[in-house]
Design a protein around this motif. Sequence first.
Motif, mmCIF file in Angstrom:
data_model
loop_
_atom_site.group_PDB
_atom_site.id
_atom_site.type_symbol
_atom_site.label_atom_id
_atom_site.label_comp_id
_atom_site.label_asym_id
_atom_site.label_seq_id
_atom_site.Cartn_x
_atom_site.Cartn_y
_atom_site.Cartn_z
ATOM 1 N N TYR A 24 106.811 70.825 -40.457
ATOM 2 C CA TYR A 24 106.848 70.698 -39.006
ATOM 3 C C TYR A 24 107.817 71.738 -38.456
ATOM 4 O O TYR A 24 108.545 72.386 -39.208
ATOM 5 C CB TYR A 24 107.259 69.270 -38.590
ATOM 6 N N MET A 59 108.617 66.165 -34.483
ATOM 7 C CA MET A 59 107.164 66.029 -34.365
ATOM 8 C C MET A 59 106.756 65.458 -33.007
ATOM 9 O O MET A 59 105.654 65.727 -32.534
ATOM 10 C CB MET A 59 106.613 65.191 -35.521
ATOM 11 N N ILE A 63 103.559 68.556 -31.993
ATOM 12 C CA ILE A 63 102.717 67.680 -32.799
ATOM 13 C C ILE A 63 101.911 68.406 -33.885
ATOM 14 O O ILE A 63 101.257 67.747 -34.692
ATOM 15 C CB ILE A 63 101.782 66.829 -31.921
ATOM 16 N N VAL A 65 101.359 69.831 -37.336
ATOM 17 C CA VAL A 65 101.998 69.641 -38.630
ATOM 18 C C VAL A 65 101.061 70.090 -39.738
ATOM 19 O O VAL A 65 99.862 70.294 -39.515
ATOM 20 C CB VAL A 65 102.398 68.155 -38.857
ATOM 21 N N LYS A 86 97.442 67.008 -36.496
ATOM 22 C CA LYS A 86 98.270 66.626 -35.351
ATOM 23 C C LYS A 86 98.988 65.306 -35.649
ATOM 24 O O LYS A 86 98.397 64.362 -36.170
ATOM 25 C CB LYS A 86 97.420 66.419 -34.096
ATOM 26 N N TYR A 87 100.263 65.269 -35.294
ATOM 27 C CA TYR A 87 101.087 64.060 -35.396
ATOM 28 C C TYR A 87 100.634 63.071 -34.339
ATOM 29 O O TYR A 87 100.472 63.408 -33.167
ATOM 30 C CB TYR A 87 102.548 64.463 -35.172
ATOM 31 N N GLU A 89 101.798 59.202 -33.345
ATOM 32 C CA GLU A 89 102.658 58.043 -33.590
ATOM 33 C C GLU A 89 101.934 56.767 -33.178
ATOM 34 O O GLU A 89 101.297 56.714 -32.132
ATOM 35 C CB GLU A 89 103.956 58.198 -32.802
ATOM 36 N N PHE A 137 103.078 56.829 -38.495
ATOM 37 C CA PHE A 137 102.340 57.900 -37.836
ATOM 38 C C PHE A 137 101.168 58.346 -38.684
ATOM 39 O O PHE A 137 101.141 58.159 -39.894
ATOM 40 C CB PHE A 137 103.245 59.078 -37.477
ATOM 41 N N ILE A 139 98.549 61.637 -39.491
ATOM 42 C CA ILE A 139 98.233 63.054 -39.346
ATOM 43 C C ILE A 139 96.725 63.080 -39.137
ATOM 44 O O ILE A 139 95.961 62.708 -40.035
ATOM 45 C CB ILE A 139 98.638 63.879 -40.579
#
Length: 150
Positions: A24, A59, A63, A65, A86-87, A89, A137, A139
């Motif tokens: 990240y 993150m 976002i 990653v 993309k992260y 949450e 979270f 990915i």
Amino acid sequence: MITTLNKQQCSDVLERNYIGYLSYISNNSPYTVPITYFYNPKENYIICYSGMGHKIKAMRKSIDVSLAVADIYRANKWESVLVHGKYDEIGGTTAKHYLHEFSIGIKDIVLARENKDLDYISEFSSKIYADDIPIVFLIRVEALTGKMRS
């Protein structure tokens, strides 16, 4: 000889592993840390969790990653996969659902790969019911690339 893995081969590497290297960006600098993960190939996401700290704060701001995973058998025989995503949450009861999926998935992988029934998996499961659950979270996988040498 080094060759490119197809999408299914990349998915296979992700499915049979549970430790990867999450990358990240924070303050315009790259960071890479080891992390335990579970890959859901049907829905094309990776589940992770963490306590609040540097990586979560970073993150949340950026976002984008990646996650690197490798099976290294010897110097001239290996497979590696790089996930770009993309992260995302997750909170509330949905987070508990994903944490449960994570714990069951990890337990199955370790049993299949290492022929061990995990005693410590209760550490993952117990967090599902604790009041202070970790930050869960996903990915959201956007692209997979992989290489192998055999």
